[in-house]
Design a protein around this motif. Structure first.
Motif, mmCIF file in Angstrom:
data_model
loop_
_atom_site.group_PDB
_atom_site.id
_atom_site.type_symbol
_atom_site.label_atom_id
_atom_site.label_comp_id
_atom_site.label_asym_id
_atom_site.label_seq_id
_atom_site.Cartn_x
_atom_site.Cartn_y
_atom_site.Cartn_z
ATOM 1 N N GLU A 258 30.654 55.914 -0.476
ATOM 2 C CA GLU A 258 30.252 56.023 -1.886
ATOM 3 C C GLU A 258 29.694 57.424 -2.162
ATOM 4 O O GLU A 258 29.936 58.001 -3.209
ATOM 5 N N SER A 261 32.548 59.893 -2.248
ATOM 6 C CA SER A 261 33.283 59.740 -3.504
ATOM 7 C C SER A 261 32.492 60.345 -4.665
ATOM 8 O O SER A 261 33.012 61.156 -5.438
ATOM 9 N N LEU A 290 38.555 52.947 -2.772
ATOM 10 C CA LEU A 290 37.978 54.220 -2.333
ATOM 11 C C LEU A 290 39.072 55.182 -1.867
ATOM 12 O O LEU A 290 38.946 56.400 -2.009
ATOM 13 N N GLU A 293 39.952 56.890 -4.858
ATOM 14 C CA GLU A 293 38.902 57.748 -5.428
ATOM 15 C C GLU A 293 38.650 59.000 -4.585
ATOM 16 O O GLU A 293 38.350 60.063 -5.118
#
Ligand code: FES
Length: 369
Positions: A258, A261, A290, A293
């Protein structure tokens, strides 16, 4: 003659056992250490009641040393320098301290007791570890034995942590378990979200905390956590980031991804996730999202023992096998490795990384305690 030796041996063992019991009882009920002063970093004095471990005494003063095992003397996270006011090294500490640490007066805070005035040193950043009151807002099955638990922060209402760090979850007493215990769980949620933490908790047979979470904890209940802690986080660098996890070791990896990203970190990222059967896999959709992304991210799940009905056509074998194959054809000169899982899995993977030229200073791991 043999009978006499046997009787003498049993008598000695009996006397030793009795003495040990008397010592424990005397320690618990008769020893009164009164008030003791703990001086921290030559700056701060705490007046405390003696008799408890240094770890729990500091906890009672809202100073939290890292602890992944809840004070059972297995994780070695609670190391701190005790300059004065402590007895000789205990047999329970020896296996977890190296020669240099022993020379530097490092001790395990969960093992040494406060019995007199003490002089200790702890890193300044540990003063930032706090206790949080939270509310459970979600409990969700990720697999047959792993649950996602979302804890909304109440007081303090925000947490600031590095992706990859963990918190300690404090259980409430339940069924036959009369005392609270604390256990460490990596935060799975994004580090830019400050109002909650997500934990991934696998049911461990007879595990006090995991049984509580899986069988007794309900949404809307209040729960205490302590954190953030740990030095498993993304290091600077240019090279590839290779991640390996198994089971609930997924948690800190999700948080790291996360971050990658969110911050548009332009490094190649490859993530190997090991499971036994298809029913042990989870977060597949999240990983595929993900992959869309993050510019250069590949997720590689592998099953060690797929069932015929799994219709699995992905990687198979222990996670070290696809990892080994991958590393044998990649450029590893500047790659970093991030591992989370059982100590056995981590050690096996470290050997594979080292074999392919990724030196120990570029390998970071977060073993289950
Ligand atoms: S808390 Fe001391 S060894 Fe884990």
């Amino acid at each position: 003659m043999i009978t006499k030796i046997l009787i003498a041996t049993l008598s000695m063992a009996g006397i030793s056992g009795l003495l040990a019991i008397i010592l424990v009882i005397a320690e618990r009920y008769l020893a009164n250490y009164g008030e003791c002063k703990i001086t921290i970093n030559n700056q701060k004095d705490l007046i405390v009641k003696g008799g408890s471990t240094l770890l729990s005494t500091l906890n009672s003063q809202k100073i939290f040393l890292p602890s992944a095992c809840g004070g059972r003397g297995t994780c070695a996270y609670c190391k701190c320098k005790v300059i004065d006011g402590v007895g000789p090294l205990l047999p329970t500490e020896e296996p977890l301290l190296n020669k240099q640490e022993i020379e530097n007066q490092i001790r395990l805070a969960c093992q040494v007791k406060v019995k007199q005035d003490m002089l200790i040193e702890i890193p300044e950043e540990l003063f930032n570890i706090k206790e949080f009151e939270t509310r459970v807002t979600l409990i969700q099955d990720l697999t047959h034995d792993i649950k996602l638990v979302r804890l909304q922060l109440i007081e303090p209402y925000e947490i600031f942590f590095k992706a990859g760090q963990y918190v300690q979850l404090i259980t409430a007493p339940y069924a036959g378990v009369k005392e609270s215990v604390s256990r460490a769980y990596s935060v799975a949620s994004a580090s830019h979200e400050h109002d909650h933490v997500d934990l991934m908790i696998r049911l461990v047979p007879e595990g006090i905390c995991t049984t509580w979470v899986h069988n007794y904890l309900n949404e809307n209940e209040r729960v205490k956590i302590i954190g953030p802690m740990g030095d498993f986080y993304l290091r600077d660098g240019e090279g590839e980031i290779i991640m390996v996890a198994g089971g609930s070791g997924m948690a800190p990896i999700v948080s790291l991804l996360e971050k990658i990203s969110k911050e548009d970190i332009e490094r190649k990222v490859t993530y190997f996730f090991g499971a036994v059967r298809k029913k042990d896999l989870f977060y597949i959709d999240e990983m595929r999202n993900l992959e869309n992304e993050i510019g250069n991210f590949t997720f590689i799940p592998a099953l060690s023992a797929p069932e015929p009905e799994d219709n699995w056509d992905g990687e198979t074998g222990l996670i070290t096998e696809p990892l080994d194959r991958y590393l044998s054809r990649s450029d590893n000169a500047t790659s970093q490795a991030y591992l989370c899982g059982s100590p056995g899995m981590i050690n096996a993977c470290i050997n594979v990384f080292v074999k392919h030229g990724i030196t120990r200073d570029r390998i970071f791991n977060d073993p289950f305690a």
